[in-house]
Write an enzyme that holds these catalytic residues in place. Structure first.
Site, PDB file in Angstrom:
ATOM      1  N   GLY A  90      -7.326 -19.882 -14.010  1.00 24.66           N
ATOM      2  CA  GLY A  90      -7.161 -21.035 -13.053  1.00 24.66           C
ATOM      3  C   GLY A  90      -8.180 -21.364 -12.181  1.00 24.66           C
ATOM      4  O   GLY A  90      -9.003 -20.590 -11.920  1.00 24.66           O
ATOM      5  N   GLY A  92      -9.657 -20.996  -8.935  1.00 30.19           N
ATOM      6  CA  GLY A  92      -9.570 -20.207  -8.078  1.00 30.19           C
ATOM      7  C   GLY A  92     -10.439 -20.565  -6.707  1.00 30.19           C
ATOM      8  O   GLY A  92     -10.121 -20.332  -5.580  1.00 30.19           O
ATOM      9  N   LYS A 113     -16.367 -27.666  -5.827  1.00 27.46           N
ATOM     10  CA  LYS A 113     -16.281 -26.246  -6.206  1.00 27.46           C
ATOM     11  C   LYS A 113     -16.662 -25.668  -4.804  1.00 27.46           C
ATOM     12  O   LYS A 113     -17.573 -25.686  -4.163  1.00 27.46           O
ATOM     13  CB  LYS A 113     -17.322 -25.829  -7.243  1.00 27.46           C
ATOM     14  CG  LYS A 113     -17.491 -24.563  -7.687  1.00 27.46           C
ATOM     15  CD  LYS A 113     -18.389 -24.653  -9.128  1.00 27.46           C
ATOM     16  CE  LYS A 113     -18.593 -23.220  -9.171  1.00 27.46           C
ATOM     17  NZ  LYS A 113     -19.571 -22.971 -10.532  1.00 27.46           N
ATOM     18  N   ASP A 125     -11.737 -15.598  -2.163  1.00 27.20           N
ATOM     19  CA  ASP A 125     -11.619 -16.466  -1.052  1.00 27.20           C
ATOM     20  C   ASP A 125     -11.798 -17.892  -1.318  1.00 27.20           C
ATOM     21  O   ASP A 125     -11.585 -18.831  -0.369  1.00 27.20           O
ATOM     22  CB  ASP A 125     -12.652 -15.870   0.248  1.00 27.20           C
ATOM     23  CG  ASP A 125     -14.181 -16.331  -0.459  1.00 27.20           C
ATOM     24  OD1 ASP A 125     -14.262 -16.673  -1.523  1.00 27.20           O
ATOM     25  OD2 ASP A 125     -14.953 -15.735   0.207  1.00 27.20           O
ATOM     26  N   GLY A 126     -11.948 -18.398  -2.423  1.00 27.98           N
ATOM     27  CA  GLY A 126     -11.853 -19.611  -2.952  1.00 27.98           C
ATOM     28  C   GLY A 126     -13.092 -20.384  -2.429  1.00 27.98           C
ATOM     29  O   GLY A 126     -13.284 -21.887  -2.199  1.00 27.98           O
ATOM     30  N   ARG A 176     -18.868 -31.270  -8.578  1.00 27.34           N
ATOM     31  CA  ARG A 176     -19.287 -31.198 -10.045  1.00 27.34           C
ATOM     32  C   ARG A 176     -18.596 -32.618 -10.750  1.00 27.34           C
ATOM     33  O   ARG A 176     -17.312 -32.779 -10.473  1.00 27.34           O
ATOM     34  CB  ARG A 176     -18.776 -29.936 -10.467  1.00 27.34           C
ATOM     35  CG  ARG A 176     -18.945 -29.639 -11.832  1.00 27.34           C
ATOM     36  CD  ARG A 176     -19.049 -28.155 -12.269  1.00 27.34           C
ATOM     37  NE  ARG A 176     -17.416 -27.536 -12.497  1.00 27.34           N
ATOM     38  CZ  ARG A 176     -17.349 -26.278 -12.656  1.00 27.34           C
ATOM     39  NH1 ARG A 176     -18.039 -25.496 -13.010  1.00 27.34           N
ATOM     40  NH2 ARG A 176     -16.265 -26.093 -12.823  1.00 27.34           N
ATOM     41  N   ARG A 183     -10.498 -26.726 -20.988  1.00 28.62           N
ATOM     42  CA  ARG A 183     -11.267 -25.583 -21.507  1.00 28.62           C
ATOM     43  C   ARG A 183     -10.586 -25.028 -22.930  1.00 28.62           C
ATOM     44  O   ARG A 183      -9.465 -25.178 -22.936  1.00 28.62           O
ATOM     45  CB  ARG A 183     -11.516 -24.253 -20.653  1.00 28.62           C
ATOM     46  CG  ARG A 183     -11.952 -24.821 -19.273  1.00 28.62           C
ATOM     47  CD  ARG A 183     -11.568 -24.188 -18.058  1.00 28.62           C
ATOM     48  NE  ARG A 183     -11.887 -24.835 -16.738  1.00 28.62           N
ATOM     49  CZ  ARG A 183     -12.962 -24.390 -15.986  1.00 28.62           C
ATOM     50  NH1 ARG A 183     -13.466 -23.246 -16.496  1.00 28.62           N
ATOM     51  NH2 ARG A 183     -13.250 -24.982 -14.770  1.00 28.62           N
ATOM     52  N   ASP A 252     -12.957 -19.407 -20.912  1.00 28.37           N
ATOM     53  CA  ASP A 252     -12.443 -20.244 -19.749  1.00 28.37           C
ATOM     54  C   ASP A 252     -13.735 -20.988 -19.441  1.00 28.37           C
ATOM     55  O   ASP A 252     -13.654 -22.021 -18.704  1.00 28.37           O
ATOM     56  CB  ASP A 252     -11.935 -19.666 -18.734  1.00 28.37           C
ATOM     57  CG  ASP A 252     -12.880 -18.170 -18.314  1.00 28.37           C
ATOM     58  OD1 ASP A 252     -13.059 -17.327 -19.108  1.00 28.37           O
ATOM     59  OD2 ASP A 252     -13.397 -18.127 -16.891  1.00 28.37           O
ATOM     60  N   ASN A 253     -14.991 -20.700 -19.870  1.00 30.67           N
ATOM     61  CA  ASN A 253     -16.091 -21.270 -19.499  1.00 30.67           C
ATOM     62  C   ASN A 253     -16.620 -22.024 -20.681  1.00 30.67           C
ATOM     63  O   ASN A 253     -17.730 -22.444 -20.849  1.00 30.67           O
ATOM     64  CB  ASN A 253     -17.118 -20.264 -19.031  1.00 30.67           C
ATOM     65  CG  ASN A 253     -16.797 -19.686 -17.773  1.00 30.67           C
ATOM     66  OD1 ASN A 253     -16.062 -20.335 -16.899  1.00 30.67           O
ATOM     67  ND2 ASN A 253     -17.354 -18.635 -17.552  1.00 30.67           N
TER      68      ASN A 253
HETATM   69  P1  AMP Z   1     -16.099 -17.396 -13.351  1.00 34.66           P
HETATM   70  O1  AMP Z   1     -16.611 -16.328 -13.452  1.00 34.66           O
HETATM   71  O2  AMP Z   1     -16.813 -18.507 -12.188  1.00 34.66           O
HETATM   72  O3  AMP Z   1     -16.030 -18.278 -14.625  1.00 34.66           O
HETATM   73  O4  AMP Z   1     -14.592 -17.350 -12.640  1.00 34.66           O
HETATM   74  C1  AMP Z   1     -13.623 -16.641 -13.132  1.00 34.66           C
HETATM   75  C2  AMP Z   1     -12.389 -16.808 -12.496  1.00 34.66           C
HETATM   76  O5  AMP Z   1     -12.575 -16.389 -11.002  1.00 34.66           O
HETATM   77  C3  AMP Z   1     -11.944 -18.312 -12.237  1.00 34.66           C
HETATM   78  O6  AMP Z   1     -10.586 -18.396 -12.344  1.00 34.66           O
HETATM   79  C4  AMP Z   1     -12.416 -18.733 -10.972  1.00 34.66           C
HETATM   80  O7  AMP Z   1     -11.693 -19.757 -10.427  1.00 34.66           O
HETATM   81  C5  AMP Z   1     -12.110 -17.479 -10.188  1.00 34.66           C
HETATM   82  N1  AMP Z   1     -13.053 -17.264  -9.084  1.00 34.66           N
HETATM   83  C6  AMP Z   1     -14.536 -16.997  -9.065  1.00 34.66           C
HETATM   84  N2  AMP Z   1     -15.014 -16.878  -7.595  1.00 34.66           N
HETATM   85  C7  AMP Z   1     -13.733 -17.179  -6.994  1.00 34.66           C
HETATM   86  C8  AMP Z   1     -13.794 -16.953  -5.368  1.00 34.66           C
HETATM   87  N3  AMP Z   1     -14.565 -16.778  -4.674  1.00 34.66           N
HETATM   88  N4  AMP Z   1     -12.442 -17.189  -5.047  1.00 34.66           N
HETATM   89  C9  AMP Z   1     -11.105 -17.400  -5.954  1.00 34.66           C
HETATM   90  N5  AMP Z   1     -11.505 -17.322  -7.251  1.00 34.66           N
HETATM   91  C10 AMP Z   1     -12.632 -17.322  -7.611  1.00 34.66           C
HETATM   92 MG    MG Z   2     -15.453 -20.226 -14.944  1.00 36.70          MG
END
Ligand code: AMP
Ligand code: MG
Length: 487
Positions: A90, A92, A113, A125-126, A176, A183, A252-253
């Site tokens: 989801g 995040g 983002k 930390d979002g 973005r 996805r 998911d990507n």
């Molecule tokens: P990604 O590796 O960017 O495809 O992210 C994989 C998952 O980790 C997704 O659900 C992102 O929303 C979550 N995510 C990545 N970085 C953060 C962050 N700093 N805080 C919260 N969720 C994150």
């Molecule tokens: Mg991703």
């Protein structure tokens, strides 16, 4: 100020899907937002008033401090296979602000983002750091200029807050823009945790949004699967042809619309080596350059699995349909890759020996550690100086065969060279150049290096001498270059 003055025209169709698909929420306000990057041509294309968007109030909007009227911020739910392991994910650290309808009537997701925690943040930390958001801005805009389907970057705003990474980093929010953020992982999510009716709703929604022509086919869900498969074959072809390594091709990507999404550990290959991997966590080379087509097919198989109940009432029949579609991926990919490679070599017609000719060149490039981009660039410009590859007797032999091959087509030499210059970029976002621009920006607050890089990357197929500096390979080999996820 009215919403229409800024040019916002939202229609939030995703929010009309069942509640399971998202969580409604507001972005976390930030301390003192400042505009760092703003993409004027993209803003204009979207129908936004670029002057107002860059005003104080516009910056408030692009930082999430003020939600524009008509927006409906939400975090999307999705799951995914990360390095082969299935998990709930989801948004995040992302938030869909809404769907902007452009003056031409096209629909684009506008997404923040780095805008704070969501119900899907898990332990994160979002937030997002300035460096990686600028990196996404540079590479996604370079991809767009290269003619590769991609999400785009409208703006980067710094938040005025520090965030914790390996060290403290300035926080930032990237806006973005995507045809949609649906996805493979969105389908996996609903297939795993939703009801059949919800799966059907998502499939129908996706068809409506991206493949409306499917409605006139006999089984619109088979059509959906076929089209998603074709778009991925086309996308990965484009990546291979410019030496782009995505680095984290988790399900998911992978966007259903066929755009490149998630610029985390991606990078462009300098020296040609099919085993190139940049991501620091990809120990087994799952997402290496050469593996990208296979991984795309693997991801598509996961997508097909989610659609099984819609493909046919009979389970066995459904599996057969899915397998038939997925097995076409390699055929379609191979055909489009060969066509792309022929164009890189100035070849217009098809001969069965072309594959051998192409593979022989690639293995010589590998053997002599030739730069991928510069080899094709040199051939396009008929300037074979300064590379060890070109001095070798094996290359002379290959060159003779290539010239003979070119003579077996009716097009002139000039049109061949033109085709090559249109197919082989002079410049790509080389890792050392990107790093240099980011360092100047983040460490010294000097954005001029990045501005020049963006300018050069905006016309990658123009083979002119004032870009010479940007075509040089790094002094030390970049094979040891490392990229990081989730930064
Ligand atoms: P990604 O590796 O960017 O495809 O992210 C994989 C998952 O980790 C997704 O659900 C992102 O929303 C979550 N995510 C990545 N970085 C953060 C962050 N700093 N805080 C919260 N969720 C994150
Ligand atoms: Mg991703």
């Amino acid at each position: 100020m009215e919403r229409k003055d800024f040019g916002w025209k939202f229609d939030n169709s995703y929010a009309r899907l069942p509640q399971l698909f998202y969580s409604k929420l507001n972005p976390t306000p930030v301390h003192s937002p400042k505009m760092i990057m703003f993409n004027v041509p993209l803003a204009n294309y979207l129908g936004l008033n670029d002057k107002l968007m860059q005003s104080e109030k516009g910056v408030e909007m692009l930082s999430g401090n003020e939600v524009p009227e008509g927006a409906f911020p939400l975090a999307q739910a999705y799951a995914g296979h990360q390095f082969g392991h299935f998990t709930m994910l989801g948004d995040g650290r992302a938030m869909l602000l809404g769907e902007q309808i452009t003056p031409q009537g096209n629909r684009f997701d506008i997404q923040y983002k780095g805008s704070g925690k969501t119900p899907y943040s898990r332990r994160g930390d979002g937030l997002a750091a300035l460096g990686p958001m600028l990196r996404e801005y540079i590479i996604s805009e370079a991809m767009h200029a290269l003619g590769i389907p991609t999400t785009r970057s409208l703006a980067v705003v710094s938040t005025g807050e520090s965030i914790v990474r390996y060290k403290m980093e300035p926080g930032a929010i990237l806006t973005r823009v995507a045809s949609s953020h649906i996805r493979v992982g969105t389908f996996q999510f609903v297939s795993e945790w939703g009801k059949l009716e919800e799966l059907r709703k998502l499939a129908d929604y996706t068809i409506e949004r991206h493949f409306p022509e499917a409605n006139s086919s006999e089984n619109c869900y088979i059509h959906l699967l076929q089209e998603v498969m074709k778009r991925q074959a086309f996308l990965v072809t484009k990546w291979q042809l410019v030496g782009f390594i995505h680095g984290v091709m988790n399900t998911d990507n992978m966007a259903i619309c066929g755009e490149t999404i998630d610029y985390g550990p991606c990078a462009f290959m300098d020296t040609y080596d099919p085993a190139t991997v940049f991501s620091s966590i990809d120990n087994f080379g799952r997402y290496a350059y050469d593996n990208q087509p296979k991984i795309a097919a693997w991801n598509l198989a996961r997508f097909a699995e989610t659609l099984l109940p819609l493909l046919d009432d009979n389970k066995e029949q459904a599996v057969k349909i899915a397998q038939d579609v997925i097995s076409e991926f390699h055929i379609i990919y191979h055909q489009s890759y060969m066509n792309g490679m022929r164009a890189k070599l100035g070849i217009f017609n098809e001969e069965s020996e072309d594959e051998g000719l192409i593979n022989n060149l690639l293995s010589l490039m590998h053997k002599y550690q030739a730069d991928y981009t510069n080899t094709f660039r040199a051939l396009s410009n008929e300037n074979l100086d300064g590379m060890q590859l070109f001095e070798s007797p094996e290359f002379s032999e290959w060159y003779k065969l290539w010239k003979e091959r070119l003579s077996r087509q009716s097009e002139t030499k000039e049109s061949s060279l033109q085709l090559m210059r249109n197919s082989n970029p002079a410049v790509i976002p080389r890792n050392h150049r990107v790093e240099e621009a980011l360092e100047a920006a983040v460490e010294k607050g000097d954005y001029s290096v990045m501005a020049r890089l963006l300018e050069v990357l905006s016309t990658p197929y123009s083979h002119v001498s004032d870009k010479e500096d940007f075509t040089k390979v790094p002094e030390t080999s970049s094979c040891s270059y490392k990229t990081f996820c989730g930064t």
